[in-house]
Design an enzyme around this catalytic site. Structure first.
Site, mmCIF file in Angstrom:
data_model
loop_
_atom_site.group_PDB
_atom_site.id
_atom_site.type_symbol
_atom_site.label_atom_id
_atom_site.label_comp_id
_atom_site.label_asym_id
_atom_site.label_seq_id
_atom_site.Cartn_x
_atom_site.Cartn_y
_atom_site.Cartn_z
ATOM 1 N N GLN A 100 32.805 67.089 97.428
ATOM 2 C CA GLN A 100 33.290 66.679 98.742
ATOM 3 C C GLN A 100 34.805 66.473 98.736
ATOM 4 O OE1 GLN A 100 31.002 63.604 100.694
ATOM 5 N NE2 GLN A 100 32.745 62.949 101.919
ATOM 6 N N CYS B 255 26.415 70.984 96.132
ATOM 7 C CA CYS B 255 27.101 70.276 95.049
ATOM 8 C C CYS B 255 27.215 71.186 93.819
ATOM 9 C CB CYS B 255 26.332 69.010 94.720
ATOM 10 S SG CYS B 255 26.811 68.221 93.173
ATOM 11 N N GLU B 256 28.399 71.298 93.279
ATOM 12 C CA GLU B 256 28.578 72.191 92.134
ATOM 13 C C GLU B 256 28.001 71.624 90.838
ATOM 14 O OE1 GLU B 256 33.046 71.107 90.520
ATOM 15 O OE2 GLU B 256 32.831 72.694 92.003
ATOM 16 N N HIS B 257 27.670 70.343 90.828
ATOM 17 C CA HIS B 257 27.135 69.737 89.610
ATOM 18 C C HIS B 257 25.637 69.970 89.445
ATOM 19 C CE1 HIS B 257 30.721 66.857 90.251
ATOM 20 N NE2 HIS B 257 31.072 67.846 89.452
ATOM 21 N N HIS B 258 24.895 69.930 90.549
ATOM 22 C CA HIS B 258 23.449 70.104 90.471
ATOM 23 C C HIS B 258 22.926 71.232 91.368
ATOM 24 C CE1 HIS B 258 24.141 65.801 89.396
ATOM 25 N NE2 HIS B 258 23.263 66.099 88.446
ATOM 26 N N HIS C 74 24.649 63.094 100.042
ATOM 27 C CA HIS C 74 24.436 64.020 98.929
ATOM 28 C C HIS C 74 23.006 63.890 98.422
ATOM 29 C CE1 HIS C 74 28.824 64.951 98.081
ATOM 30 N NE2 HIS C 74 28.883 63.980 98.991
ATOM 31 N N CYS D 107 21.854 65.119 95.766
ATOM 32 C CA CYS D 107 21.824 64.892 94.319
ATOM 33 C C CYS D 107 21.847 63.400 94.016
ATOM 34 C CB CYS D 107 22.985 65.597 93.632
ATOM 35 S SG CYS D 107 24.619 65.081 94.190
#
Length: 231
Positions: free
Chosen positions: A160, A119-122, A188, A190
């Protein structure tokens, strides 16, 4: 080799005057080539290892204790593996096709392609399965190439939704079939191991082009064949 990882997010704004609710087109640079540019520098391995050591200290660890002495090296080596998709070219994976199809004119479906992405956020893993179908025009691609294509995009920082769109766009642009259908299902971490901590929640995303987009009956047939594997 020194390189810089480019942004893989489109910068073109959507056309508010578009009369149809179609998925936004992706910039071809997102799915036709490797993302790493060799003409600009990036941090050295030593600098990357030092950054890991800083993070170890940040969480409260003693980065000099025996059990953590080799951790920075191991983490950087793991990153080289987990993010190898930045160095791979999707177009090269799909560039070899075969013409001996005996006039086959239905879609080809490869389901249950397992993948793991980040995941690019976390920067936490999400993992699941991709189901990919396309309707060829005279020539077909090797079945393993669809799995390799999925891995190339999955082994980058992702969402995703974007992963699903990239897979469909690459097949549509490179193979130019009559249509492409992609369904991705994933869990996910996250969401399952932090934050709301809802273990087992599954996210589904889909993308259709050509005959799959324009013909609901073909979408239904695709989804029906995918569900057979889930019973």
């Amino acid at each position: 080799m020194d390189a810089l990882i480019k942004s893989i997010r489109p910068t073109r704004p959507a056309d508010p005057k578009s009369p149809e609710a179609r998925p936004a087109e992706l910039d071809p640079s997102e799915f036709l080539a490797a993302v790493v540019r060799a003409d600009q520098p990036r941090p050295s391995r030593a600098e990357a290892e030092a950054a890991v050591q800083t993070l170890l200290s940040y969480i409260g660890e003693d980065a000099t204790r025996e059990g953590l002495l080799d951790t920075p090296r191991r983490v950087v080596e793991a990153y080289d593996e987990l993010y190898q998709g930045y160095h791979q070219c999707p177009a090269e994976v799909l560039n070899r096709t075969f013409g001996e199809t005996a006039g086959y004119d239905d879609f080809v479906l490869v389901r249950d392609i397992e993948f793991t992405s980040q995941c690019e956020h976390h920067m936490m893993p999400f993992y699941g399965k991709a189901h990919i179908a396309y309707t060829p025009v005279e020539r077909v691609v090797g079945l393993s190439k669809l799995a390799r294509l999925t891995d190339i995009f999955a082994r980058r920082l992702q969402t995703q939704e974007h992963l699903t769109a990239q897979i469909a766009a690459a097949i549509d642009e490179i193979l130019k079939p009559r249509g492409v259908a992609v369904l991705v299902e994933a869990e996910h971490t996250c969401m399952s191991v932090r934050g709301v901590a809802k273990h087992g929640a599954t996210t589904f995303t889909s993308r259709y082009t050509g005959m799959f987009r324009d013909n609901p009956a073909e979408q239904s047939r695709f989804l029906s064949m995918v569900r057979v594997s889930q019973r």
